[in-house]
Design a protein around this motif. Sequence first.
Motif, PDB file in Angstrom:
ATOM      1  N   CYS A   1     -65.576  13.343   1.391  1.00 55.89           N
ATOM      2  CA  CYS A   1     -66.807  13.247   2.183  1.00 55.89           C
ATOM      3  C   CYS A   1     -66.535  13.469   3.669  1.00 55.89           C
ATOM      4  O   CYS A   1     -67.339  14.104   4.363  1.00 55.89           O
TER       5      CYS A   1
ATOM      6  N   THR B   1     -72.935  15.753  -1.063  1.00 57.25           N
ATOM      7  CA  THR B   1     -73.425  15.763  -2.448  1.00 57.25           C
ATOM      8  C   THR B   1     -72.542  16.626  -3.351  1.00 57.25           C
ATOM      9  O   THR B   1     -72.366  16.314  -4.529  1.00 57.25           O
ATOM     10  N   SER B   2     -71.966  17.694  -2.773  1.00 55.88           N
ATOM     11  CA  SER B   2     -71.049  18.537  -3.559  1.00 55.88           C
ATOM     12  C   SER B   2     -69.802  17.757  -3.952  1.00 55.88           C
ATOM     13  O   SER B   2     -69.323  17.843  -5.092  1.00 55.88           O
TER      14      SER B   2
ATOM     15  N   GLY C   1     -70.949  14.836  -6.462  1.00 54.82           N
ATOM     16  CA  GLY C   1     -71.283  15.410  -7.763  1.00 54.82           C
ATOM     17  C   GLY C   1     -70.089  16.050  -8.438  1.00 54.82           C
ATOM     18  O   GLY C   1     -69.900  15.908  -9.655  1.00 54.82           O
TER      19      GLY C   1
ATOM     20  N   GLN D   1     -75.419  24.067  -6.720  1.00 54.50           N
ATOM     21  CA  GLN D   1     -76.374  23.513  -5.766  1.00 54.50           C
ATOM     22  C   GLN D   1     -76.977  24.620  -4.901  1.00 54.50           C
ATOM     23  O   GLN D   1     -78.192  24.653  -4.662  1.00 54.50           O
TER      24      GLN D   1
END
Length: 430
Positions: free
Chosen positions: A25, A246-247, A250, A273
């Motif tokens: 992140c 989010t990548s 996920g 995405q």
Amino acid sequence: MDFLLQAFWAPLTETYFQKALIGGCIVAVVAGMVGCLVVLRRMAFLGDALSHAMIAGVAGGYLVMKLLFGLEAHAPGMLLGSLLAAVVTVALIGFVSRISRVKEDTAIGIMYTGIFALGVVLVSIFRHYIHIDLMHFIMGDILGVADTDLWTSAIVAPLVITILILFFRHFQLTTFDPVMAASIGLPVLLLDYVLTTCVSLVVVSAVSMVGVILVVGLLITPAATAYLLSDRLDRMMALAALFGVTSVVGGLYLCVWLDSAGGGAIMLFCTLQFLVVLTVAPRYGLLARWLRLRRLVPQQVVEDVLTTILRQEEATPLSVIRLHVPQHASLTRALRQMAQDNLIQESEQGYRLTEPGQKEAAKILRAHRLWETYLESIGSPQDSLHTTAHQLEHVRADGTVDYLDEKLGNPKLDPHGKQIPPPQKNNNQS
């Protein structure tokens, strides 16, 4: 329900997953923000070049620390070596593109492959001193994040974000209008080097954790996804950071559930995405484009309606218009759009031209009759003049009609003895 909760909660209790989540992140946020400038400046290939050229810096830093200090896999040494390799790569690219006729994209391809090859040769020659897994370097191992990698990213990320915030307006202006930026005294070249340094820092701090492929993907794909949703740089950066996170989240869950490689799963999720946003984006998505094309009124239909009403010289019923403009599917949309654009007015007797509609119809009629005159001058059969001119009357760009008028000697009548409308003067013309 319990199964779903367990599937999401169980990975979070594992230390390796927590480290991968935190490290990924951090990288995703800073890479997404920097990536927006990379995408807008069309520097995507440069990010790929820097990530590949880093292997020479890693090998050099590893070798120096091993031979001089007896330290193996020392992160600061390899970080400095990677940064030096990135700077040298950028300097060589700029040098080659400035002093030769070779374009910058070609120079990037030459330099980064050469420096990458140098790193591979160094690793193979000094394999007794340098213990680097090239596959790990290229693919990364985000599930095996070391504490030193986390600390390196935790230091580099705030530094790069601080630079982006402090010089946001400068980067924004040099990205969208470098000529204006130079004219008001901004050091455009220096800002380019600062941005390149930021990209280099992001790449070298993340590549040991996520690998060459993933760091390039996190630089480009989230920023490109955000570009489909926003026209403002600040919002684009925020969205790119969000899509990067989010990548990572996920992709990490995907790799745990599927028992696959972490970097590949993250990049797969990131790409999926992007494809979803590409499909449903409200302005620049495929569905929006399809709807726009579906609602689009062909210009030829509009012009045919205008000339049909003009030739009738009175209110024209819909039945007459349909007789001359048979495209029924687009005709209804065309009439509705033309009424909204104030080209025609509907009444009980039919459709009439407004003043703007009269002017536009006169331009088309002028083009039609000039084309008929030109076709007659080159020997076209009389019975084909109208049909051919009807097709050519829509070709009016780049002064075509004025050129025809001048070439024909400014005729007043067409071959059928009808008056050719005079050219219209511009409103700002005295």
